[in-house]
Design an enzyme around this catalytic site. Sequence first.
Site, short mmCIF file in Angstrom:
data_model
loop_
_atom_site.label_atom_id
_atom_site.label_comp_id
_atom_site.label_asym_id
_atom_site.label_seq_id
_atom_site.Cartn_x
_atom_site.Cartn_y
_atom_site.Cartn_z
CE1 TYR A 146 -3.59 2.67 0.55
CE2 TYR A 146 -1.98 3.59 2.08
CZ TYR A 146 -3.13 3.72 1.32
OH TYR A 146 -3.82 4.91 1.33
CG ASP A 240 5.67 4.10 1.41
OD1 ASP A 240 5.81 4.84 2.40
OD2 ASP A 240 4.58 3.97 0.80
CE LYS A 269 -0.54 6.37 7.73
NZ LYS A 269 -0.27 5.65 6.47
C1 LIG Z 1 -0.54 5.83 5.00
C2 LIG Z 1 0.44 5.43 3.99
C3 LIG Z 1 0.59 6.14 2.78
C4 LIG Z 1 -0.31 7.29 2.40
O1 LIG Z 1 -0.21 8.37 3.26
P1 LIG Z 1 -1.39 9.46 3.29
O2 LIG Z 1 -0.87 10.52 4.20
O3 LIG Z 1 -2.60 8.77 3.81
O4 LIG Z 1 -1.57 9.93 1.89
C5 LIG Z 1 1.58 5.72 1.90
N1 LIG Z 1 2.38 4.68 2.19
C6 LIG Z 1 2.26 3.99 3.34
C7 LIG Z 1 3.21 2.86 3.61
C8 LIG Z 1 1.28 4.32 4.27
O5 LIG Z 1 1.15 3.60 5.40
#
Ligand SMILES: *Cc1c(COP(=O)(O)O)cnc(C)c1O
Length: 420
Positions: A146, A240, A269
Amino acid sequence: MSTPDWYITGLPHVWLPYSQMKTAPAPLAARSTRGSLIELEDGRVLTDGVAAWWTACHGYNHPHIRACAAEQLMRMPHVMFGGMVHEPALKLASRLAALLPGDLDHVFYTDSGSVAVEVAIKMAVQYRINRGEAGRVKLLSFRGGYHGDTLATMAVCDPEEGMHHLFAGVMPSQYVVGLPVDEASTAAFEAFLAEHAATITAIIVEPLIQGAGGMIFHSPGVLRTLRRLADKYGVLLILDEIFTGFGRTGTMFACDQAGIVPDIITLSKALTGGTVALAATVARRHIYEAFLSDDPEHALMHGPTFMANPFACACANASLDLFATEPRLEQVAAVEAALRDQLEPCRTLPGVRDVRVMGATGVVELDRIASPEALRARFTEEGVWIRPFRNIVYLTPAFTITADELSRLTGAIRRVLSGS
Ligand SMILES: *Cc1c(COP(=O)(O)O)cnc(C)c1O
């Protein structure tokens, strides 16, 4: 206690995330937060197992973040970053560069995780264009992954979770394959890479935990395999760390456990300790240098209006202060040990497929959950805020959660899953 007016008049006008609005249950009305507690408008107080979608690593309303935020708010809440810089952003950039491994030294600020990944993708594609490597525009990502909800990031998510079939006409098409977790899958992965490397610019992966795709764990060895094969085939590696960054897996960054340095890393986050939106895409020197040129077309053409927002950067600096002045990673280790102890008994409950813990992340995987919303309501009745999704019940608490609060969360999971 009566429902507040603002709830009755306002609710019909908001569109909730990931919700079928026709059938979505009425959302809870939050009133205030402190530590690991959420107080509702009706007076109930819930113990929080999610930390505001994995962001509030120091608990809510930490006095140090509050003080730094208030000070910055009085001095300069925002100023544009186009042609102007300021102390909070530059301090934060140099601190991130110092914390991150290797020469991950060049910070591009954005305001959400999805956009940080978009920028990483743009960097990886334009890196090839600037170097005259025509045709290397594809991303290689993994099932179960994701990376965000925008169109470019959806294309590198798990095809089913990312609803690729619905958006096929407007979304770029990328390569999505299985993670190289054992000998057979590593051989298959390398064969795929060998065949397609000439069209691929970068691999993108969530290190150690694939979060929103199902809280799926892999070992640091998988990351070393990805780094080795990326180097062998001349492909970039994007990590990521939007979920895993800032202590969630037990180390400051997940890549620390593998001892590898990605070419680009994305952070968001927990970056501001859960206070306000901020994200960063950090590139290694060789990526940055591919954009240094006399040709104006070689510049990175991106610039969110609120990028490097001083208020957000001040919160992020305050959050990093706390990692230095309070024993956060020791607290993560204590949370990990308690989660292991207290979730393990769930393994023998009916319908439980797996129990796994890494850092301050505890997961109980079930065969299926008939209604995640109904299960969430059961947890609310137990006085805890836990948000199951798909077949997963998980805890990602604040690292500062007390032993009592944590056992309230795990106790609720054991009770609810055993049907009592
Ligand atoms: C939450 C998340 C995103 C997206 O971040 P948003 O601030 O919701 O756009 C991308 N990559 C990972 C691994 C995430 O956990």
